[in-house]
Scaffold this motif. Sequence first.
Motif, short mmCIF file in Angstrom:
data_model
loop_
_atom_site.label_atom_id
_atom_site.label_comp_id
_atom_site.label_asym_id
_atom_site.label_seq_id
_atom_site.Cartn_x
_atom_site.Cartn_y
_atom_site.Cartn_z
N ASP A 280 0.85 -1.20 0.00
CA ASP A 280 0.00 0.00 0.00
C ASP A 280 0.87 1.24 0.00
O ASP A 280 1.17 1.76 1.06
CB ASP A 280 -0.93 -0.05 1.22
CG ASP A 280 -1.91 1.12 1.26
OD1 ASP A 280 -2.05 1.81 0.24
OD2 ASP A 280 -2.52 1.33 2.32
N MET A 281 1.25 1.79 -1.19
CA MET A 281 1.01 1.17 -2.47
C MET A 281 2.17 1.49 -3.43
O MET A 281 1.99 1.77 -4.58
CB MET A 281 -0.34 1.60 -3.05
CG MET A 281 -0.44 3.09 -3.30
SD MET A 281 -2.10 3.62 -3.87
CE MET A 281 -2.23 2.85 -5.48
N GLU B 299 -2.52 10.69 1.22
CA GLU B 299 -3.70 9.84 0.99
C GLU B 299 -4.13 9.17 2.27
O GLU B 299 -5.33 9.09 2.57
CB GLU B 299 -3.36 8.78 -0.08
CG GLU B 299 -4.58 8.07 -0.65
CD GLU B 299 -5.01 6.83 0.12
OE1 GLU B 299 -6.05 6.26 -0.23
OE2 GLU B 299 -4.31 6.40 1.07
N GLU B 300 -3.13 8.72 3.04
CA GLU B 300 -3.43 7.94 4.24
C GLU B 300 -4.07 8.78 5.35
O GLU B 300 -4.58 8.24 6.31
CB GLU B 300 -2.15 7.27 4.77
CG GLU B 300 -1.53 6.25 3.81
CD GLU B 300 -2.36 4.98 3.67
OE1 GLU B 300 -3.43 4.89 4.29
OE2 GLU B 300 -1.93 4.08 2.93
N GLU C 264 -4.84 0.69 -5.52
CA GLU C 264 -4.86 0.15 -4.15
C GLU C 264 -4.89 -1.37 -4.23
O GLU C 264 -5.39 -1.94 -5.19
CB GLU C 264 -6.13 0.65 -3.43
CG GLU C 264 -6.12 2.12 -3.05
CD GLU C 264 -5.16 2.46 -1.93
OE1 GLU C 264 -4.88 1.58 -1.09
OE2 GLU C 264 -4.67 3.59 -1.90
ZN LIG Z 1 -3.34 3.10 -0.08
#
Ligand SMILES: [Zn+2]
Length: 390
Positions: free
Chosen positions: A105-106, A139-140, A167
């Motif tokens: 990821d990722m 993103e996380e 993903e």
């Molecule tokens: Zn991700």
Amino acid sequence: MEIAETARGILERLVAFPTVSDRPNLDLVEWVGAWLGARGIEMHRVWNAERTKASLFAQVGPAVSGGVVLSGHTDVVPVEGQEWHSDPFRLTERNGRLHGRGTCDMKGFDALALAALAAADARRGDLKHPLQIALSHDEEVGCLAAPALISAMQKALPPPRAAIIGEPTMMQPVCGHKGGYGYDVHLRGYEVHSSLLHRGVSAVMQGARLIEWANRMNEANAASPPGETAALFDPPFTTLHVGRITGGTAHNITARDCRFVLAMRVLPDEDPADWRRAFLEEAERIEAAMRAVRPETGIDITEVFEVPALRPEPDGAAETLVRRLTGENARHYVSYGAEAGQFQQAGMSAIVCGPGNIARAHQADEYLEIAQFEKGAAFMARLIDDLCRE
Ligand SMILES: [Zn+2]
């Protein structure tokens, strides 16, 4: 397989950059820029406000519409408190698995996408449609950077036919995901000795009322029969969750503060604005009761993330493409959020499909199976053939 080999070398480099979401990612971005630059591929950066992080995008092939964008993120989750058996920021192969933070990821997909870009560039003359990549940051922590990245891309590049968000899905087409909405909640109470609690306001006990509302919503949602879209998801209903809470100083003082984050995972066919409204109304009711005791108390609510759901698009361009390339006919749906909904919201046909198992993501000893990595590389090779054909 050429793409797999190139991608493995890239992955080794990407994993070595500890791009945890709360740290800068510029070293990684500059490395990618140099790697692409050495191949004559121009990279565009999209900076954050503080210029400590950047997203990047690039394109090879003719500047025409109808291409495909491969989308990934460069940030990873922290390793603190996890028991790793090798350095998380060094790619380590054990028993057919590539271990390292972000392999699954990722960064595994990121590496494949970059290798695919170079492989597509080598066939520049044959490409009928362009291959594009988009790598975001943050993103996380709530898919914060993708909207700016997408809008910069849309200004600079011709519109693609499909966006593939890599993903980990075990290379299965994931045609829908729930939306994610996070609210930072701060209850401001009033401190008194708890023997006189009727003259004070415990922020913790009032916070409990708001959390209990979330519990009631979950129970009601679970109890109502799922509609057609809901039935595709596990669980087949919108969920509300509080994962962390702080507040209070002693057992005998009414708490002055209570803070938590309420996160909603909303089905694609429900309006997140309705959920927000219901939540704020309940907060207002509780706040009114608090203020009846102490007018200076209250509840402050701030939205911290907003990730639109990915609505299934049966026979949409992205789904048709990915099903052709993977040979997978089953449709899958996931309850976690991803950037696919943001691409769709910007008007693109979008799907989630990437190597690795989501269950390995965010874990100690995170890994990507080499077999999955190779499956991803074969997918990229077929995608490039496809872009040359049509
Ligand atoms: Zn991700």
